[in-house]
Design a protein around this motif. Structure first.
Motif, PDB file in Angstrom:
ATOM      1  N   TRP A 271       0.783  -1.229   0.138  1.00  0.00           N
ATOM      2  CA  TRP A 271      -0.041  -0.035   0.179  1.00  0.00           C
ATOM      3  C   TRP A 271       0.803   1.256   0.006  1.00  0.00           C
ATOM      4  O   TRP A 271       0.580   2.175  -0.739  1.00  0.00           O
ATOM      5  N   ILE A 272       2.216   1.170   0.649  1.00  0.00           N
ATOM      6  CA  ILE A 272       2.901   2.386   0.861  1.00  0.00           C
ATOM      7  C   ILE A 272       3.525   2.736  -0.359  1.00  0.00           C
ATOM      8  O   ILE A 272       3.651   3.676  -1.059  1.00  0.00           O
ATOM      9  N   ALA A 273       3.880   1.437  -1.316  1.00  0.00           N
ATOM     10  CA  ALA A 273       4.663   1.636  -2.634  1.00  0.00           C
ATOM     11  C   ALA A 273       3.559   2.044  -3.583  1.00  0.00           C
ATOM     12  O   ALA A 273       3.641   3.053  -4.331  1.00  0.00           O
ATOM     13  N   PHE A 274       2.208   1.665  -3.461  1.00  0.00           N
ATOM     14  CA  PHE A 274       1.266   2.116  -4.468  1.00  0.00           C
ATOM     15  C   PHE A 274       0.929   3.559  -4.183  1.00  0.00           C
ATOM     16  O   PHE A 274       0.823   4.421  -5.088  1.00  0.00           O
ATOM     17  N   ALA A 275       0.767   3.869  -2.800  1.00  0.00           N
ATOM     18  CA  ALA A 275       0.713   5.226  -2.602  1.00  0.00           C
ATOM     19  C   ALA A 275       1.510   6.376  -3.053  1.00  0.00           C
ATOM     20  O   ALA A 275       1.285   7.483  -3.635  1.00  0.00           O
TER      21      ALA A 275
END
Length: 197
Positions: free
Chosen positions: A71-75
């Protein structure tokens, strides 16, 4: 992460530097090959170093956020992509003017270095995001640096012919690519599919 995805990241990371290089080429009128290569080298080296610094920062925090890593990489990729698209669609800023200052002296070098640093902040953020994925940061940094070197060199040489709009369109495309890559990472995670490696 597949080699193709790494190449796409390298190309996407080089688009804002490409836009700045076109601005420099426009201001120079008829840039020499040596000027273009020098500018490309400065931008490329800086753009290769910053993702490694971001990766080190991300690795330090990775142990605390493992459950949310994708989720962090996507955000991060989504935010950077939207930022690049907004820059590409927005008004021309002062960045190309800074890059276009005098040639062949210390002041010009530092202005180019500062411009290169400004366009490489997104690469540092990419490094943070990649710290949560199974990827060799050295290879990614090398690809980003080489793509930036080539794109900036071409941008300076063709700046007077392409004009500033071409650089802005490239930045929009780069932003879209980052969003697509981020969505792919999230899809693989939510679908419980193994990461391409």
């Amino acid at each position: 992460m597949s080699p193709f995805s790494i190449l796409l990241i390298g190309l996407a990371m080089s688009t804002d530097a490409f836009a700045a290089a076109i601005g420099k080429g426009v201001a120079m009128g008829r840039p020499r090959l040596s000027d273009a290569l020098r500018t490309g080298l400065i931008f490329g080296v800086i753009e290769a170093i910053t993702p490694i610094l971001g990766w080190l920062l991300g690795k330090a925090a990775a142990v605390y956020v493992q459950a949310w890593d994708h989720w962090i990489a996507f955000a991060l990729l989504l935010g950077l992509g939207l930022h690049m698209i907004a820059n590409g669609l927005g008004k021309e800023d002062a960045e190309p003017d800074a890059a276009a200052a005098g040639n062949g002296n210390a002041r010009s070098f530092w202005l180019l270095a500062l411009t290169g640093l400004a366009t490489s902040i997104d690469a540092a953020a990419i490094g943070v995001g990649l710290a949560f994925l199974e990827v060799h940061i050295g290879i990614v940094a090398l690809v980003i640096g080489l793509c930036t070197f080539v794109m900036v060199t071409i941008g300076v040489l063709l700046g007077s012919k392409l004009g500033e709009m071409a650089g802005k369109r490239a930045e929009v495309l780069g932003g879209i690519v980052l969003i697509v890559i981020g969505a792919g990472i999230l899809y693989e995670h939510l679908g419980h599919a193994p990461l391409a490696g």
